[in-house]
Structures are given as structure tokens and as C-alpha cells.
Write a protein that holds these residues in place. Structure first.
Motif, PDB file in Angstrom:
ATOM      1  N   ALA A  20      72.291 125.239 123.745  1.00  0.00           N
ATOM      2  CA  ALA A  20      72.238 126.210 122.371  1.00  0.00           C
ATOM      3  C   ALA A  20      70.908 127.107 122.396  1.00  0.00           C
ATOM      4  O   ALA A  20      69.899 126.308 122.902  1.00  0.00           O
ATOM      5  CB  ALA A  20      72.777 125.491 121.145  1.00  0.00           C
ATOM      6  N   ASP A  21      70.957 128.052 121.781  1.00  0.00           N
ATOM      7  CA  ASP A  21      69.797 128.901 121.661  1.00  0.00           C
ATOM      8  C   ASP A  21      69.196 128.943 120.458  1.00  0.00           C
ATOM      9  O   ASP A  21      67.925 128.541 120.228  1.00  0.00           O
ATOM     10  CB  ASP A  21      70.240 130.578 121.513  1.00  0.00           C
ATOM     11  N   CYS A  22      69.690 128.447 119.273  1.00  0.00           N
ATOM     12  CA  CYS A  22      69.319 128.302 118.049  1.00  0.00           C
ATOM     13  C   CYS A  22      69.870 127.355 117.164  1.00  0.00           C
ATOM     14  O   CYS A  22      71.199 127.158 117.252  1.00  0.00           O
ATOM     15  CB  CYS A  22      69.143 129.521 117.255  1.00  0.00           C
ATOM     16  N   VAL A  23      69.078 126.706 116.428  1.00  0.00           N
ATOM     17  CA  VAL A  23      69.949 125.850 115.203  1.00  0.00           C
ATOM     18  C   VAL A  23      69.554 126.456 113.850  1.00  0.00           C
ATOM     19  O   VAL A  23      68.376 126.638 113.393  1.00  0.00           O
ATOM     20  CB  VAL A  23      69.341 124.387 115.194  1.00  0.00           C
ATOM     21  N   SER A  24      70.509 126.646 113.032  1.00  0.00           N
ATOM     22  CA  SER A  24      70.326 127.018 111.427  1.00  0.00           C
ATOM     23  C   SER A  24      70.362 125.904 110.840  1.00  0.00           C
ATOM     24  O   SER A  24      71.392 125.246 110.679  1.00  0.00           O
ATOM     25  CB  SER A  24      71.592 128.102 111.201  1.00  0.00           C
ATOM     26  N   TYR A  25      69.155 125.407 110.250  1.00  0.00           N
ATOM     27  CA  TYR A  25      69.127 124.277 109.605  1.00  0.00           C
ATOM     28  C   TYR A  25      69.091 124.364 108.094  1.00  0.00           C
ATOM     29  O   TYR A  25      68.026 124.986 107.484  1.00  0.00           O
ATOM     30  CB  TYR A  25      67.747 123.734 110.038  1.00  0.00           C
ATOM     31  N   ALA A  26      69.772 123.960 107.306  1.00  0.00           N
ATOM     32  CA  ALA A  26      70.106 124.021 106.038  1.00  0.00           C
ATOM     33  C   ALA A  26      70.248 122.673 105.199  1.00  0.00           C
ATOM     34  O   ALA A  26      70.785 122.535 104.122  1.00  0.00           O
ATOM     35  CB  ALA A  26      71.417 124.959 105.595  1.00  0.00           C
ATOM     36  N   ALA A  27      69.652 121.578 105.861  1.00  0.00           N
ATOM     37  CA  ALA A  27      69.738 120.236 105.234  1.00  0.00           C
ATOM     38  C   ALA A  27      68.847 120.113 104.236  1.00  0.00           C
ATOM     39  O   ALA A  27      67.842 120.781 104.013  1.00  0.00           O
ATOM     40  CB  ALA A  27      69.442 119.058 106.336  1.00  0.00           C
ATOM     41  N   ALA A  28      69.439 119.336 102.946  1.00  0.00           N
ATOM     42  CA  ALA A  28      68.454 119.113 101.780  1.00  0.00           C
ATOM     43  C   ALA A  28      67.186 118.406 102.317  1.00  0.00           C
ATOM     44  O   ALA A  28      67.158 117.484 102.998  1.00  0.00           O
ATOM     45  CB  ALA A  28      69.269 118.362 100.859  1.00  0.00           C
ATOM     46  N   THR A  29      66.045 118.715 101.575  1.00  0.00           N
ATOM     47  CA  THR A  29      64.802 118.274 101.574  1.00  0.00           C
ATOM     48  C   THR A  29      64.148 117.955 100.420  1.00  0.00           C
ATOM     49  O   THR A  29      62.950 117.345 100.402  1.00  0.00           O
ATOM     50  CB  THR A  29      63.814 119.287 102.406  1.00  0.00           C
ATOM     51  N   ASP A  30      64.919 117.813  99.221  1.00  0.00           N
ATOM     52  CA  ASP A  30      64.121 117.549  97.958  1.00  0.00           C
ATOM     53  C   ASP A  30      63.321 116.233  98.060  1.00  0.00           C
ATOM     54  O   ASP A  30      62.210 115.931  97.581  1.00  0.00           O
ATOM     55  CB  ASP A  30      64.964 117.720  96.928  1.00  0.00           C
ATOM     56  N   TYR A  31      64.241 115.384  98.491  1.00  0.00           N
ATOM     57  CA  TYR A  31      63.741 113.768  98.502  1.00  0.00           C
ATOM     58  C   TYR A  31      63.433 113.340 100.102  1.00  0.00           C
ATOM     59  O   TYR A  31      62.998 112.137 100.060  1.00  0.00           O
ATOM     60  CB  TYR A  31      64.477 112.913  97.737  1.00  0.00           C
ATOM     61  N   ARG A  32      63.354 114.217 100.834  1.00  0.00           N
ATOM     62  CA  ARG A  32      63.204 113.705 102.468  1.00  0.00           C
ATOM     63  C   ARG A  32      62.401 114.792 103.238  1.00  0.00           C
ATOM     64  O   ARG A  32      62.779 115.019 104.238  1.00  0.00           O
ATOM     65  CB  ARG A  32      64.520 113.466 103.120  1.00  0.00           C
ATOM     66  N   PRO A  33      61.184 115.262 102.729  1.00  0.00           N
ATOM     67  CA  PRO A  33      60.420 116.339 103.603  1.00  0.00           C
ATOM     68  C   PRO A  33      60.093 115.450 105.032  1.00  0.00           C
ATOM     69  O   PRO A  33      60.136 116.342 105.892  1.00  0.00           O
ATOM     70  CB  PRO A  33      59.519 116.653 102.813  1.00  0.00           C
TER      71      PRO A  33
ATOM     72  N   ALA B 155      61.449 113.293 106.534  1.00  0.00           N
ATOM     73  CA  ALA B 155      62.622 112.993 107.837  1.00  0.00           C
ATOM     74  C   ALA B 155      62.937 114.470 108.148  1.00  0.00           C
ATOM     75  O   ALA B 155      63.570 114.427 109.325  1.00  0.00           O
ATOM     76  CB  ALA B 155      63.742 112.196 106.754  1.00  0.00           C
ATOM     77  N   ALA B 156      63.009 115.598 107.296  1.00  0.00           N
ATOM     78  CA  ALA B 156      63.350 116.858 107.491  1.00  0.00           C
ATOM     79  C   ALA B 156      62.651 117.366 108.964  1.00  0.00           C
ATOM     80  O   ALA B 156      63.145 117.863 109.583  1.00  0.00           O
ATOM     81  CB  ALA B 156      63.577 117.523 106.492  1.00  0.00           C
ATOM     82  N   ILE B 157      61.306 117.118 108.650  1.00  0.00           N
ATOM     83  CA  ILE B 157      60.332 117.579 109.466  1.00  0.00           C
ATOM     84  C   ILE B 157      60.417 116.773 110.816  1.00  0.00           C
ATOM     85  O   ILE B 157      60.544 117.526 112.011  1.00  0.00           O
ATOM     86  CB  ILE B 157      58.783 117.338 109.288  1.00  0.00           C
ATOM     87  N   GLU B 158      60.833 115.501 110.885  1.00  0.00           N
ATOM     88  CA  GLU B 158      61.257 114.835 112.128  1.00  0.00           C
ATOM     89  C   GLU B 158      62.492 115.324 112.946  1.00  0.00           C
ATOM     90  O   GLU B 158      62.465 115.528 113.909  1.00  0.00           O
ATOM     91  CB  GLU B 158      61.298 113.417 111.741  1.00  0.00           C
ATOM     92  N   ASP B 159      63.475 115.726 111.938  1.00  0.00           N
ATOM     93  CA  ASP B 159      64.615 116.488 112.316  1.00  0.00           C
ATOM     94  C   ASP B 159      64.320 117.668 113.253  1.00  0.00           C
ATOM     95  O   ASP B 159      64.747 117.907 114.359  1.00  0.00           O
ATOM     96  CB  ASP B 159      65.521 116.667 111.213  1.00  0.00           C
ATOM     97  N   MET B 160      63.608 118.636 112.436  1.00  0.00           N
ATOM     98  CA  MET B 160      63.217 119.788 113.053  1.00  0.00           C
ATOM     99  C   MET B 160      62.485 119.874 114.329  1.00  0.00           C
ATOM    100  O   MET B 160      62.681 120.589 115.351  1.00  0.00           O
ATOM    101  CB  MET B 160      62.549 120.959 111.945  1.00  0.00           C
ATOM    102  N   CYS B 161      61.424 118.811 114.459  1.00  0.00           N
ATOM    103  CA  CYS B 161      60.659 118.493 115.456  1.00  0.00           C
ATOM    104  C   CYS B 161      61.551 118.188 116.881  1.00  0.00           C
ATOM    105  O   CYS B 161      61.320 118.620 118.034  1.00  0.00           O
ATOM    106  CB  CYS B 161      59.671 117.867 115.230  1.00  0.00           C
ATOM    107  N   ARG B 162      62.512 117.272 116.466  1.00  0.00           N
ATOM    108  CA  ARG B 162      63.357 116.888 117.659  1.00  0.00           C
ATOM    109  C   ARG B 162      64.325 118.037 118.008  1.00  0.00           C
ATOM    110  O   ARG B 162      64.336 118.083 119.197  1.00  0.00           O
ATOM    111  CB  ARG B 162      64.467 115.788 117.151  1.00  0.00           C
ATOM    112  N   ILE B 163      64.780 118.859 117.267  1.00  0.00           N
ATOM    113  CA  ILE B 163      65.470 119.976 117.571  1.00  0.00           C
ATOM    114  C   ILE B 163      64.634 120.996 118.402  1.00  0.00           C
ATOM    115  O   ILE B 163      65.018 121.327 119.566  1.00  0.00           O
ATOM    116  CB  ILE B 163      66.167 120.869 116.366  1.00  0.00           C
ATOM    117  N   LEU B 164      63.540 121.111 117.724  1.00  0.00           N
ATOM    118  CA  LEU B 164      62.642 122.200 118.723  1.00  0.00           C
ATOM    119  C   LEU B 164      62.152 121.798 120.273  1.00  0.00           C
ATOM    120  O   LEU B 164      62.229 122.327 120.971  1.00  0.00           O
ATOM    121  CB  LEU B 164      61.288 122.450 117.656  1.00  0.00           C
ATOM    122  N   ALA B 165      61.786 120.228 119.892  1.00  0.00           N
ATOM    123  CA  ALA B 165      61.622 119.889 121.283  1.00  0.00           C
ATOM    124  C   ALA B 165      62.315 119.791 122.278  1.00  0.00           C
ATOM    125  O   ALA B 165      62.290 119.644 123.526  1.00  0.00           O
ATOM    126  CB  ALA B 165      60.708 118.411 121.004  1.00  0.00           C
TER     127      ALA B 165
END
Length: 344
Positions: free
Chosen positions: A69-82, A84-94
């Protein structure tokens, strides 16, 4: 050749991004991550209100990370899990996939607000040779990109004020309204939005982006807020607001120069149009306003969903489209954390 896109989550922004990607002539939806078992296995088109598209929703993140895939459109909630969300994003980017998101809004201009997160994301981008971009309508457009564009009409600028003046009664996110923002709570109840520093964390990056674009050196960023209480009990679609509880929130995040606020983000949020009549009033229920004092002085009113039944839904669509429409530029960008100032 179409951009191959994975949509990550289908909440109040993600479902609109999903629909846009699935119908975009230059994009191909190749994967969909969902958070709930009830959505897993369903066709993506069913989850965003269009016909079947042949892509099934899954909760298996590893399966999606293995996709081409070329790109992920990431729209997961982050109010109480910033974190964990950064970890998600880093895995995707890596994994080599570019990423656009409206989640965790300090990331629109992250180096001052959340420098450690910015460093993690940058490292993941370099590892995967990918690019990261965070945006939305507010922050991401109305308090930062729009004032910067309008500034090109100015000979001299003395101050910039970007306002969101919205009725949130139809915003169908009870957890956000009641638990994060504190509507329906007794005054003084601690809630995430109004704890010291939270407003600056969220909207300070917009103030700094405008300052940097205009070559202004800020002395500091300040914040203040006030609330208005319901004068009678009333109902909104997702709950009940008791008399004497919070029915309006008014705040400012101020960039200070010479001891005075010169770049200001202001929000006026009501659950009924008659709440706090002395606060600034908009044009219609969903209004973004930018005022530039200088030569010439300028005022721009942007009405969201002015012909629709629900301006809050239209605001979520606009947020989603800030992401989807940026995908080609993000995919073409050099690896790294990007902001609106970096993209064409």
C-alpha cells in the motif's frame, strides 16, 4: 496508476475518509482496519454507506501492515491513548507506508508541542522511507492554513484572530462532549480539555505555525477559558443537560508579542444558540472566522454546511477530506514528518 490506500478506523471522521477513498478515481482501497468485532468481516462499502467494494474490514493489524500500500489514512481515536496511537503510526511508517491523520491534533505542527513524539515519527519515516502528515479542519485549516493564505493580501499585519463559533448539540460523540469537554458537568469538574496546558497542547501548534509563516517570534503562549451554565434543563440528541451544568465553553490560546496577544485561536462552543448571548456570535450554527487587523484589515467568514441538515457532520467530512485530498502530495514528498507549510 492509482494510489493504494488502507483506511484505519471508521469513526466519525474515518467513515467519511473511507467513503472518499473508495470512490476516488485516483485511489484504490486495499485494506480496512476496524476496532470492533461487530464491524470485522463486513464489506467496507457497507460501513460507509455505499455499495460493496470487495474489501473486508479486519482487526488484524499485522495482516494490513504486510499489504502493498502507498498510504494509510489513520483516523483512530486518541483521546485516552496518545502513546498507543503514536506506536501504531510508527509501525505503519516503518513498514514503508505513508500516513495521513487527523488523530492527536498537536501533530499538525509537532516540534514544539510534542517533540518526543515528533522524533519517534521522524525516525519511523526515515526507517520506512515514508512521510507523515496531520491535518483537519480545526486545527489544520481554519486557525492556521486559512489565516496564512489570507495574509498574502496584507501590506501590514498587527494581529490575527481565528475563531470557531459552533453549536455542538448535534455532534454525535457523547464521550467527547461529556467526558472530554465537560458539557453537562457541574462547573469546576476536571475534564481533559480544560486541565492546565491542554488547550495550548491542542491549539498552540496552530498559533506557532502562523507565527513561523509570518516570521513572528513569540514570547510565550497563554490560554484562558470560561464556561456558561444551562439556565434550564434541556435535551440534545446524545444526552441531557441539567440546569446549572456546563452548556457553553469559551477559550482562547494566545501567541504573545510585546506582552500582548497578537495571534489568537478562539473557540466559542454552545449546545444551544441562546447560551451565553454576550459571547461572540457566528453566522449560522457552524462558523469559522478569521480577522486580520492591519492594512488592509480583513474578515473572512467560512460557514460549514450552511445548506445541510447537520453542520457538525459536514465539519467531520471536511476534516476527512483534508486528509484524503493530501494523499497524493504526501506520497510524493521526501521522507519525514510534514506540515502544511511543507506541502505544495
Amino acid at each position: 496508476m492509482a494510489y493504494r490506500i488502507i483506511q484505519w478506523a471508521t469513526g466519525h471522521v474515518g467513515k467519511h475518509a473511507l467513503r472518499a477513498v473508495a470512490q476516488h478515481p485516483e485511489m484504490e482501497l486495499v485494506g480496512l482496519w476496524v476496532s470492533s468485532e461487530a464491524k470485522a468481516g463486513k464489506d467496507a462499502g457497507e460501513l460507509c454507506g455505499i455499495g460493496p467494494v470487495g474489501v473486508k474490514a479486519t482487526r488484524n493489524a499485522e495482516e494490513l501492515l504486510a499489504l502493498d500500500a502507498d498510504c494509510v489514512s489513520y483516523a483512530a481515536a486518541t483521546d485516552y491513548r496518545p502513546v498507543a496511537a503514536i506506536e501504531d503510526m510508527c509501525r505503519i511508517l516503518a513498514s514503508g507506508k505513508n500516513l495521513v491523520t487527523s488523530s492527536f491534533v498537536p501533530l499538525i505542527y509537532p516540534w514544539h508541542a510534542v517533540p518526543e513524539f515528533a522524533k519517534q515519527l521522524e525516525a519511523a519515516c526515515q526507517q520506512g522511507r515514508s512521510s507523515f502528515y496531520c491535518s483537519g479542519i480545526d486545527p489544520g485549516f481554519s486557525p492556521d492554513a486559512l489565516p496564512i493564505v489570507l495574509s498574502s493580501l496584507s501590506e501590514r499585519i498587527e494581529s490575527v484572530r481565528a475563531q470557531e463559533i459552533f453549536n455542538y448539540a448535534t455532534y454525535d460523540q457523547p464521550e467527547t462532549l461529556f467526558e472530554v469537554m465537560g458539557f453537562g458537568k457541574p462547573p469546576g469538574t476536571p475534564v481533559p480539555l480544560l486541565i492546565p496546558g491542554s488547550l495550548t497542547l491542542a491549539w498552540g501548534p496552530s498559533v506557532r505555525m502562523v507565527a513561523d509563516a509570518l516570521g513572528v517570534e513569540l514570547e510565550e503562549i497563554r490560554q484562558w477559558h470560561e464556561v456558561a451554565l444551562a439556565e434550564e434543563t434541556f435535551e440534545i440528541p446524545c444526552g441531557r443537560i441539567e440546569k446549572g451544568t456546563v452548556a457553553g465553553i469559551h477559550f482562547e490560546v494566545q501567541g504573545i508579542v510585546g506582552g500582548k496577544p497578537v495571534i489568537v485561536v478562539e473557540h466559542v462552543t454552545r449546545l444551544r444558540d441562546d447560551v451565553a448571548p454576550s459571547w461572540p456570535q457566528g453566522i449560522g450554527p457552524g462558523n469559522y472566522r478569521v480577522t486580520i487587523e492591519g492594512m488592509p484589515s480583513l474578515r473572512c467568514d467560512l460557514q460549514v454546511g450552511y445548506t445541510s441538515k447537520d453542520h457538525n457532520i459536514d465539519g467531520c467530512v471536511a476534516t476527512a477530506m483534508r486528509l484524503v485530498n493530501a494523499i497524493p502530495a504526501v506520497c510524493r514528498a521526501e521522507p519525514g514528518v510534514k506540515t502544511w507549510l511543507d506541502l505544495p
